[in-house]
Design a protein around this motif. Structure first.
Motif, PDB file in Angstrom:
ATOM      1  N   TRP A   1      14.187 -45.061 -17.592  1.00  0.00           N
ATOM      2  CA  TRP A   1      14.237 -45.792 -15.934  1.00  0.00           C
ATOM      3  C   TRP A   1      15.503 -45.108 -14.602  1.00  0.00           C
ATOM      4  O   TRP A   1      14.499 -45.178 -13.599  1.00  0.00           O
TER       5      TRP A   1
ATOM      6  N   ARG B   1      14.590 -40.150 -19.632  1.00  0.00           N
ATOM      7  CA  ARG B   1      15.405 -41.101 -19.906  1.00  0.00           C
ATOM      8  C   ARG B   1      14.683 -42.057 -18.486  1.00  0.00           C
ATOM      9  O   ARG B   1      14.254 -41.959 -17.177  1.00  0.00           O
TER      10      ARG B   1
ATOM     11  N   ARG C   1      11.753 -43.885 -14.005  1.00  0.00           N
ATOM     12  CA  ARG C   1      11.159 -44.986 -12.635  1.00  0.00           C
ATOM     13  C   ARG C   1      11.440 -44.719 -11.380  1.00  0.00           C
ATOM     14  O   ARG C   1      10.905 -45.612 -10.647  1.00  0.00           O
ATOM     15  N   TYR C   2      12.910 -45.136 -10.997  1.00  0.00           N
ATOM     16  CA  TYR C   2      13.736 -44.941  -9.806  1.00  0.00           C
ATOM     17  C   TYR C   2      13.508 -43.988  -9.202  1.00  0.00           C
ATOM     18  O   TYR C   2      13.191 -44.021  -8.217  1.00  0.00           O
TER      19      TYR C   2
END
Length: 330
Positions: free
Chosen positions: A11, A9, A14-15
């Protein structure tokens, strides 16, 4: 939960790294606050002088350092809370969900310890607070590494591409953590310049002529640095021989670069009379060094962690009559 899966995943990855970067700023703020002796500039907690926005805090260096540390702590706490819920909602790996819970527990404990340190005006709480902060940072690092594309690609391979020695890495990380404890005691007990020259003592030798607690803890910090230097030399050779994964090799080499930066910064702390920025960068780089070394070593557990997930999901897949090789981790 139907929305959970073990797929990559981007995103969420990145988070995870964004939370890690913000935590670096928090560590810097905490280190700078300790360096300039501003930990007790506000005698109350969780408010600062009875306010969320104390008057004049942006014009006073000590107030700005401590209040920024508190504000960043709140931000990191909220980021960790969101990260934990996100992981729990979408990630199908039990070990990763447990990592998220561990991060949340640690950040809550950090906040409480920071508050107790102020309310009790007890420096020993500050020492524990500093050490626990680095453990929290390492847990966030493991979460971020576990969400990388590299980690997921390794999971899709069936030839066990990562064959690293756990023992060497564990010993090295243990040495780093002992060094962290020694350094925290040295800083909070005011022994950063107990031996004011480097690399030799003021008497021109390797051993101090006069000993007390400050000199002893300072000398222990220096001596342990030498041991860690040799440990890294052994570790990086074994790492290069154990894996052909460029990402893992790169992490290991980067950790060695950070080690030499750390030694240079440590020397500069003495030569520059414990200048605040240099001293704080020495503290921050130590956290970065520990986290990078831990990130490299964490790949040792890839096979075991992913195998546990495969074993857990295989019975359910068999019960459904599924023969999808990715579903059973083949």
């Amino acid at each position: 939960m139907k929305s959970r899966s073990t797929t990559y995943r981007p995103w969420l990855a990145r988070y995870s790294f964004a939370a890690l970067v913000v935590t670096l700023f928090l560590l810097y703020a905490g280190g700078f606050t300790t360096t300039i002796g501003a930990g007790m500039i506000f005698p109350d907690w969780p408010l600062s002088n009875g306010s969320l926005n104390p008057e004049g805090w942006t014009q006073n260096t000590a107030m700005a350092a401590e209040h920024s540390h508190r504000l960043l702590g709140m931000i990191v706490g909220n980021l960790t809370l969101a990260l934990t819920f996100w992981i729990w909602w979408v990630d199908g790996r039990r070990w990763m969900r447990r990592m998220g819970i561990a991060a949340l527990i640690l950040v809550v404990l950090q906040g409480i310890l920071g508050g107790v340190r102020v309310l009790e005006n007890e420096v020993n709480y500050a020492i524990v607070h500093g050490c626990l902060g680095q453990i929290f940072f390492c847990v966030l690092t493991a979460i971020a590494i576990g969400h990388t594309r590299v980690w997921h690609k390794l999971r899709e391979k069936s030839d066990s591409p990562v064959k690293l020695s756990r023992t060497t890495g564990v010993v090295l990380i243990a040495l780093l953590f002992v060094q962290l404890i020694v350094a925290a005691i040295m800083r909070h007990k005011g022994a950063g310049l107990a031996i004011p020259t480097f690399p030799l003592t003021p008497e021109g030798g390797l051993l101090p002529a006069n000993w007390n607690f400050g000199v002893a803890i300072h000398f222990a910090h220096r001596a342990l640095a030498v041991v860690i230097l040799f440990a890294y030399s052994f570790w990086i050779v074994k790492l290069m021989r154990s894996t052909r994964q460029n990402f893992i090799r790169g992490l290991g080499l980067f950790a060695c670069i950070l080690l030499f930066v750390q030694i240079t910064l440590g020397a500069a702390v003495i030569w520059m009379g414990r200048a605040p920025i240099i001293t704080t960068m020495h503290v921050l780089n130590s956290a970065f060094l520990l986290a990078t070394t831990w990130a490299t070593h964490f790949f040792c557990y890839h096979a075991a962690l992913e195998k546990s997930e495969n074993v857990a999901t295989a019975p359910a897949n068999q019960a459904d009559g599924s023969t999808n090789p990715q579903a059973v981790g083949l």
